[in-house]
Every structure is written in structure tokens, then in C-alpha cells.
Design an enzyme around this catalytic site. Structure first.
Site, PDB file in Angstrom:
ATOM      1  N   GLU A  34       0.833  -1.211   0.000  1.00  0.00           N
ATOM      2  CA  GLU A  34       0.000   0.000   0.000  1.00  0.00           C
ATOM      3  C   GLU A  34       0.861   1.252   0.000  1.00  0.00           C
ATOM      4  OE1 GLU A  34      -3.019   0.294  -1.225  1.00  0.00           O
ATOM      5  OE2 GLU A  34      -3.925  -0.902   0.373  1.00  0.00           O
ATOM      6  N   HIS A  35       0.503   2.170  -0.883  1.00  0.00           N
ATOM      7  CA  HIS A  35       1.258   3.415  -1.085  1.00  0.00           C
ATOM      8  C   HIS A  35       2.696   3.133  -1.522  1.00  0.00           C
ATOM      9  CE1 HIS A  35      -1.840   6.264   0.098  1.00  0.00           C
ATOM     10  NE2 HIS A  35      -2.194   5.396   1.024  1.00  0.00           N
ATOM     11  N   ASP A  37       3.043   1.924  -4.974  1.00  0.00           N
ATOM     12  CA  ASP A  37       3.082   1.828  -6.452  1.00  0.00           C
ATOM     13  C   ASP A  37       3.849   2.995  -7.063  1.00  0.00           C
ATOM     14  OD1 ASP A  37       0.939   3.567  -5.826  1.00  0.00           O
ATOM     15  OD2 ASP A  37      -0.420   2.728  -7.336  1.00  0.00           O
ATOM     16  N   GLY A 130     -15.254   6.771  -2.855  1.00  0.00           N
ATOM     17  CA  GLY A 130     -14.520   7.221  -1.668  1.00  0.00           C
ATOM     18  C   GLY A 130     -14.342   6.116  -0.645  1.00  0.00           C
ATOM     19  N   ALA A 131     -14.365   4.859  -1.096  1.00  0.00           N
ATOM     20  CA  ALA A 131     -14.316   3.734  -0.164  1.00  0.00           C
ATOM     21  C   ALA A 131     -13.041   2.917  -0.306  1.00  0.00           C
ATOM     22  CB  ALA A 131     -15.537   2.843  -0.372  1.00  0.00           C
ATOM     23  N   LEU A 133     -11.943   1.469  -2.990  1.00  0.00           N
ATOM     24  CA  LEU A 133     -12.095   0.341  -3.916  1.00  0.00           C
ATOM     25  C   LEU A 133     -11.956   0.794  -5.376  1.00  0.00           C
ATOM     26  CD1 LEU A 133     -15.053  -1.569  -2.172  1.00  0.00           C
ATOM     27  CD2 LEU A 133     -12.599  -2.016  -1.956  1.00  0.00           C
ATOM     28  N   SER A 136     -13.018   5.450  -9.146  1.00  0.00           N
ATOM     29  CA  SER A 136     -12.661   6.348 -10.258  1.00  0.00           C
ATOM     30  C   SER A 136     -11.885   5.604 -11.339  1.00  0.00           C
ATOM     31  CB  SER A 136     -11.909   7.590  -9.773  1.00  0.00           C
ATOM     32  OG  SER A 136     -10.937   7.261  -8.836  1.00  0.00           O
ATOM     33  N   ASP A 180      -4.454   1.001  -9.431  1.00  0.00           N
ATOM     34  CA  ASP A 180      -5.913   0.871  -9.540  1.00  0.00           C
ATOM     35  C   ASP A 180      -6.344   0.608 -10.976  1.00  0.00           C
ATOM     36  OD1 ASP A 180      -5.544   1.656  -6.967  1.00  0.00           O
ATOM     37  OD2 ASP A 180      -6.465   3.623  -7.190  1.00  0.00           O
TER      38      ASP A 180
HETATM   39  C1  GLA Z   1      -4.833   5.064  -4.402  1.00  0.00           C
HETATM   40  C2  GLA Z   1      -4.013   5.322  -5.650  1.00  0.00           C
HETATM   41  C3  GLA Z   1      -3.089   4.143  -5.971  1.00  0.00           C
HETATM   42  C4  GLA Z   1      -2.289   3.737  -4.748  1.00  0.00           C
HETATM   43  C5  GLA Z   1      -3.190   3.589  -3.527  1.00  0.00           C
HETATM   44  C6  GLA Z   1      -2.409   3.352  -2.264  1.00  0.00           C
HETATM   45  O1  GLA Z   1      -5.742   4.022  -4.617  1.00  0.00           O
HETATM   46  O2  GLA Z   1      -4.852   5.570  -6.756  1.00  0.00           O
HETATM   47  O3  GLA Z   1      -2.272   4.447  -7.052  1.00  0.00           O
HETATM   48  O4  GLA Z   1      -1.247   4.631  -4.517  1.00  0.00           O
HETATM   49  O5  GLA Z   1      -3.989   4.747  -3.314  1.00  0.00           O
HETATM   50  O6  GLA Z   1      -1.702   2.157  -2.340  1.00  0.00           O
END
Ligand code: GLA
Length: 392
Positions: A34-35, A37, A130-131, A133, A136, A180
Site C-alpha cells: 500500500e502506497h 506503487d 470514496g471507499a 475500492l 474512479s 488501480d
Molecule cells: C490510491 C491510488 C493508488 C495507490 C493507492 C495506495 O488508490 O490511486 O495508485 O497509490 O492509493 O496504495
């Protein structure tokens, strides 16, 4: 009504004909990484069985106006390739926020010299916004399929993902990574996707037979947090700038080992140190976790998910009390292998790996205890890893 039926019937009413095509693009859940990419790390998402659906047809012949109906907002927008450049509707008014995602995709396609035929489209989604998932990204990937279908070009899914990311970075203004759009474009039924965000090479890993992915929505929605996301990304870039003065080969936080980081961490300002430590350790966690998953050692893998949550809470600081409550309850329940917040944070959902045999009971107990502690009614469901964006 299911969003697929909703977009079809709304299309009929609005345009007085049948849509030529219907497409879908799923949301995603991220299991680990997470965070990272945008730090060239490794991510482990899956596309989920909730999606944005789009019913569409080419615009009347000769018309350059695209007409978009967003059922979930009860609104309509109309743009041309010219008005997109100024983020305006054809009547000169500013595009509504929801329309900047499809408009951004059109803009990115045009930037790549791909044709963007005018379209009539109706879309709706059962991916909550905004969840965490990726609603967008699912809108972007649904429109990418629509424009591809009406054009003569065809792009591999990863290329469509990159254009969606470009739309979001440069048109919408969120400095997101590739995860995403990648998951929404490339999802494979029943599989987790392991992406190396530097080389963009990816492979699939099975979701173990006896394990369920349970998504638990705190029902607290993320608001106006693009700033906080972009600030954290900036902190990571600041850390790279400083660390590369000592380690010239460092191009991204992925290139910093935990040992080097510990040795040099006093060079970094406090907040930058915390953000970068999360990233460096999270990338190290994914390096440890992937072989565990390959070997089917899901218990140890789950422990690493739990560590990830603690790091997002204490170092990267993107959790909120409701996410922490949801994770703490989950981790205390029988059959829970790992639980953590998923996605950008600041609200939204947790991802839980749970022994399949007790998944229903887990979901019920988690919902009850969460409501007891927060007076909020959560939405908890067992999710099926799904195929990526496609015509249906
Ligand atoms: C959002 C961003 C992704 C990623 C996540 C955190 O979903 O769109 O690119 O950075 O946050 O992992």
C-alpha cells in the site's frame, strides 16, 4: 436494480434507442503493497465483483458532441474534444467533477494520437465512491473500453491502464500510481495480481482454495483527501532526493534497503522519515510475503497484512479510528488470517483474509461488533476476484 440493467434502461429512455454495447470495469481490493506503487514497489490487488457499467453508442452521425449521463449523480454532461481542453461542457459551464474522469480519458487518448469518437453513454456503478475500492479507476477503464470499441485502434489492457493513470495525474490532478487502473484493466477471475510497478511485469497468484477475501466497509467516506495523498507522495520524493545524495544509485524508495534506511534515517526530517520508512518496510514486507503466498503459507502472509495496517496507521498515517476499530475486531475473530485497511485510506474499507469455512460467521460478527462500537452500520461482503474491464 443491478447497474447493468439500470444503464441499459436509462439509455433507452434518454436516447430513445437501444445501446449498441454495454461494458464493465471492476473496482479493486488491494491485499498487500500500500502506497508503494508510486515508489516502484510491488502490489498485490485483485479486481472485484463490483464494477462501473456503461451502456453506449456512437453519437448521431456528424455530431462531435459526446453526451454522458451519470445515473448515480442524476446528472448529464456534454463535451467535445475542444471543450475538454478547457474542462468545460459544450455550454461553457465547468465540467462536473464526475465528468473529469471520462473527459480525462478522452484527453489522454487524444494526447496519444488515438481517435476519440463522439459518444452517447450512460454509466452507473456499484463500487462505492470514496471507499478505497477504486471507483474512479473503474470509471476510467469503462470509458477506455467504450472508446476502444467505437474506434479502429485496440490497446493491450496495461496500455489502457497507463492512459487512465495519465488522465488522473494530468487532467483530474491526483498524483496516483498505476495500481488501480492496472487491476481494473487486467483483473483475472479467482486470482490475485502481482505487479512490479517498476518494470510493469505482472503475474497471477491463486487465492488459496480455503480462503475468502472479505471486504468490510466502515461506511466512513474519504473526503477532500487528494491533498493528503499528494503530500505523502511528495514526502517520498523528498526522501529520495536526500537519500540519493548518500546512495547515488537510488532512483526510488524501492532501491533503499531497510539496513541502508536505518543507517541514513537521521538525515531525513521527522515526517519525511516516517512516510519513507513505511514505504521501505512495506516493499520489504512484500518481498517476504510473496514466497509465503506461493507456498500457501497463508498464516504468515496474514501476519504481514496485520503489520502493514500498523504501519499505515502509525507511520504513513492514513488510517482513521473507524478503520482501526474494524481491523482490531477482525483480528480478534476466529478464522481471521489477516486484516488491514485497503486503498488510499482516510476512510473506506478493510481487506480481510478469512478461512472460508467461517467467513459468513466472521462477517456477521464483525458487522455486529463494529456497529456496537461505532453506531455505524457497516457493509461487509465476501468478494470474488474477477476479470478486468470488458464488453458484456
Ligand atoms: C490510491 C491510488 C493508488 C495507490 C493507492 C495506495 O488508490 O490511486 O495508485 O497509490 O492509493 O496504495
Amino acid at each position: 436494480m443491478h447497474p447493468k440493467d439500470l444503464v441499459t434502461s436509462t439509455f433507452r429512455q434518454r436516447f430513445d434507442k437501444e445501446p449498441t454495447f454495454v461494458a464493465l470495469a471492476p473496482g479493486r481490493v488491494n491485499i498487500l503493497g500500500e502506497h508503494v506503487d508510486f515508489n516502484d514497489g510491488f502490489v498485490l490487488p485483485a479486481a472485484i465483483d463490483r464494477a462501473t457499467y456503461i451502456a453506449f453508442a456512437p453519437a448521431e452521425s456528424g455530431s462531435e458532441h459526446s453526451t454522458l449521463v451519470a445515473v448515480d449523480f442524476g446528472e448529464e454532461a456534454s463535451f467535445t474534444l475542444e471543450s475538454i481542453a478547457t474542462k468545460t461542457n459544450t455550454d461553457g459551464a465547468a465540467l462536473p467533477e464526475w465528468a473529469t474522469y471520462p473527459a480525462g480519458v478522452a484527453w489522454a487518448l487524444k494526447e496519444s494520437s488515438l481517435t476519440v469518437p463522439a459518444i452517447q453513454a450512460v454509466f452507473a456503478s456499484d463500487v462505492p465512491r470514496g471507499a478505497g475500492l477504486s471507483s474512479s479507476a473503474s470509471v476510467e477503464m469503462a470509458f477506455a473500453i467504450a472508446w476502444q470499441t467505437l474506434s479502429k485502434w485496440e490497446l493491450p489492457p496495461m496500455q489502457r491502464a497507463l492512459l487512465g493513470q495519465k488522465a488522473e495525474n494530468q487532467y483530474v490532478g491526483v498524483n496516483c500510481g498505476i495500481m488501480d487502473q492496472f487491476a481494473s484493466a487486467c483483473g483475472i477471475s479467482g486470482k490475485l495480481l502481482l505487479l512490479d510497478c517498476r518494470s510493469l511485469e505482472w503475474q497471477v497468484l491463486p487465492v488459496p482454495e480455503d480462503v475468502a477475501i472479505v471486504i468490510a466497509d466502515t461506511c466512513v467516506r474519504r473526503k477532500l483527501t487528494d491533498g493528503a495523498y499528494n503530500q505523502r507522495r511528495q514526502a517520498c520524493e523528498d526522501a529520495v532526493k536526500i537519500l540519493s545524495q548518500h546512495l547515488p544509485s537510488v532512483k526510488a524508495l524501492r532501491d533503499v534497503s531497510v539496513d541502508d534506511f536505518n543507517r541514513l534515517s537521521d538525515q531525513l526530517p521527522g515526517v519525511v522519515e516516517k512516510r519513507a520508512r513505511h514505504v521501505v518496510e512495506e516493499i520489504e514486507r512484500s518481498r517476504r510475503a510473496i514466497p509465503l503466498l506461493e507456498q500457501g503459507n497463508i498464516r504468515e502472509f496474514g501476519q504481514i497484512m496485520n503489520e502493514c495496517h500498523a504501519s499505515l496507521r502509525d507511520l504513513y498515517e492514513v488510517s482513521i479510528p473507524e478503520l482501526n476499530v474494524m481491523v482490531e475486531i477482525a483480528q480478534s475473530l476466529p478464522g481471521c488470517l489477516g486484516a488491514r485497511l485497503t486503498g488510499a485510506g482516510f476512510g473506506g474499507c478493510t481487506a480481510n483474509l478469512v478461512e472460508k469455512s467461517v467467513a459468513e460467521a466472521f462477517a456477521a460478527e464483525l458487522a455486529q461488533q463494529y456497529e456496537g462500537k461505532t453506531s455505524l452500520k457497516p457493509e461487509i461482503y465476501i468478494c470474488k476476484a474477477s476479470d478486468g474491464a470488458r464488453l458484456v
